[in-house]
Design an enzyme around this catalytic site. Sequence first.
Site, PDB file in Angstrom:
ATOM      1  N   SER A  34       0.828  -1.196   0.000  1.00 27.61           N
ATOM      2  CA  SER A  34       0.000   0.000   0.000  1.00 27.61           C
ATOM      3  C   SER A  34       0.868   1.254   0.000  1.00 27.61           C
ATOM      4  O   SER A  34       1.743   1.424   0.842  1.00 27.61           O
ATOM      5  CB  SER A  34      -0.912   0.002   1.234  1.00 27.61           C
ATOM      6  OG  SER A  34      -1.775   1.118   1.211  1.00 27.61           O
ATOM      7  N   GLN A  88      -4.838  -6.178  -6.537  1.00 30.85           N
ATOM      8  CA  GLN A  88      -5.345  -6.534  -5.208  1.00 30.85           C
ATOM      9  C   GLN A  88      -6.485  -5.617  -4.797  1.00 30.85           C
ATOM     10  O   GLN A  88      -6.442  -4.407  -5.015  1.00 30.85           O
ATOM     11  CB  GLN A  88      -4.239  -6.481  -4.160  1.00 30.85           C
ATOM     12  CG  GLN A  88      -4.669  -7.079  -2.826  1.00 30.85           C
ATOM     13  CD  GLN A  88      -3.564  -7.086  -1.791  1.00 30.85           C
ATOM     14  OE1 GLN A  88      -3.418  -6.137  -1.021  1.00 30.85           O
ATOM     15  NE2 GLN A  88      -2.779  -8.158  -1.765  1.00 30.85           N
ATOM     16  N   CYS A 118      -4.867  -7.023   5.633  1.00 30.30           N
ATOM     17  CA  CYS A 118      -4.434  -5.710   6.112  1.00 30.30           C
ATOM     18  C   CYS A 118      -4.792  -5.520   7.584  1.00 30.30           C
ATOM     19  O   CYS A 118      -5.954  -5.679   7.973  1.00 30.30           O
ATOM     20  CB  CYS A 118      -5.079  -4.603   5.286  1.00 30.30           C
ATOM     21  SG  CYS A 118      -4.540  -2.950   5.784  1.00 30.30           S
ATOM     22  N   LYS A 159      -5.159 -13.159  -0.025  1.00 31.98           N
ATOM     23  CA  LYS A 159      -4.080 -12.833   0.917  1.00 31.98           C
ATOM     24  C   LYS A 159      -4.661 -12.883   2.333  1.00 31.98           C
ATOM     25  O   LYS A 159      -5.661 -12.231   2.626  1.00 31.98           O
ATOM     26  CB  LYS A 159      -3.528 -11.431   0.632  1.00 31.98           C
ATOM     27  CG  LYS A 159      -2.594 -10.863   1.717  1.00 31.98           C
ATOM     28  CD  LYS A 159      -1.287 -11.625   1.808  1.00 31.98           C
ATOM     29  CE  LYS A 159      -0.394 -11.084   2.928  1.00 31.98           C
ATOM     30  NZ  LYS A 159       0.114  -9.720   2.660  1.00 31.98           N
ATOM     31  N   GLY A 224       4.318 -17.669   0.759  1.00 25.37           N
ATOM     32  CA  GLY A 224       4.596 -17.223   2.115  1.00 25.37           C
ATOM     33  C   GLY A 224       4.981 -15.763   2.155  1.00 25.37           C
ATOM     34  O   GLY A 224       5.527 -15.212   1.192  1.00 25.37           O
ATOM     35  N   ARG A 250       8.194  -5.365   2.390  1.00 25.45           N
ATOM     36  CA  ARG A 250       9.070  -4.264   2.804  1.00 25.45           C
ATOM     37  C   ARG A 250      10.502  -4.436   2.318  1.00 25.45           C
ATOM     38  O   ARG A 250      11.190  -3.453   2.029  1.00 25.45           O
ATOM     39  CB  ARG A 250       9.050  -4.137   4.329  1.00 25.45           C
ATOM     40  CG  ARG A 250       7.751  -3.577   4.883  1.00 25.45           C
ATOM     41  CD  ARG A 250       7.742  -3.614   6.408  1.00 25.45           C
ATOM     42  NE  ARG A 250       7.618  -4.986   6.911  1.00 25.45           N
ATOM     43  CZ  ARG A 250       7.764  -5.310   8.194  1.00 25.45           C
ATOM     44  NH1 ARG A 250       8.061  -4.382   9.083  1.00 25.45           N
ATOM     45  NH2 ARG A 250       7.611  -6.565   8.578  1.00 25.45           N
TER      46      ARG A 250
END
Length: 360
Positions: A34, A88, A118, A159, A224, A250
């Site tokens: 995001s 997504q 999320c 997800k 994963g 990340r």
Amino acid sequence: MPVFPATSPASSNLLPLSIGPLRIGFPVVQAALSGYSDLPMRVLARRHGASYSVCEVMLDQFLLAIGERRKTQHFLAIADEEHPVGGQLMGAEPEQFAAGAERLAAAGFDVIDINFGCPVKKVLGRCRGGFHLSQPDVALDIIRRTRDIVPAHLPVTVKMRRGIDDTDEARENFFRILDGAIEAGVAGVTVHGRTVAQRYIGPSRWSFLAEVTRHVAGRISVLGSGDLFSAADCLRMIAETGVDGVTVARGAIGNPWIFAQAQALAAGEPLPPPPSLPEQAAVIREHFRLIEQIYGPERAPLLMRKFAIKYSASHPQHETVRLRVVRLRSAEELWQVLEEFYATGEGQYPPEGIHRSQEE
């Protein structure tokens, strides 16, 4: 099952990743992020070895209202070179969610990914994202409606986190949703090893990914997620859990080189050295040009700032560079930073833990 040491070269017989009928390739891909995984970031990831990427999550209500204005059209922009690419989606109401999924499919995304992961508080408060893990009936209604409305040749994936929390009820809800999703025809699931309640605190429980893989037993693809900050992390997760692939979140921001590094390790080659400072500068310039093309020269400097901050982690003087780019306001200021700090010299791997306090 092969094991990949964290600090030494390794070879493997990794199988190429597939999602339903879609052949992806090397099983280390870029996750949805995001605020980050827009077209420029996805394109750079693909150019550096990612076989697949997912766009930043979009809200169903927003998708149904989006127009052709330059300010918003980038959300549905897809480059020819980045296929296959996933779109997504996040929302609360099953019927509206399905309509948003239809819009993503019409825009040209190759996979429709349902976000039940999320953990952001404002998202949970509006009964979206990870909140659905607490209400299996609604979650399964969303999955069935989405699978029904999306063209049959396009895979639908989900997800998930390992549960809303660590209670027995949350665990039961997770597997009820997973089994129902498989029955409804989803082609893959991405599982993050933390609970929604954890958000990003504490380690990701990779052992749960192994349990999911055994439970699924090859019926769908399992990817994963969680605590993947180096190439070695990616291969170690595959080796330890048996997942079909991993999604780097990340760890890929400002670090597109992680994908080629993972490919080298998987081929039994030594870990490539970190990109030199001139090599980093070339990618940063390329990233800025892509942002300019998509958003225009007026918006580009401020949009580039958040990425420049992440790129600075690969600089030996990363704190000094970060403090310079955090104030970035113009293209000229960026070029000045590159000239001053990136003209010559060797880079570094991002320090361990530097991204762990940042949300994915």
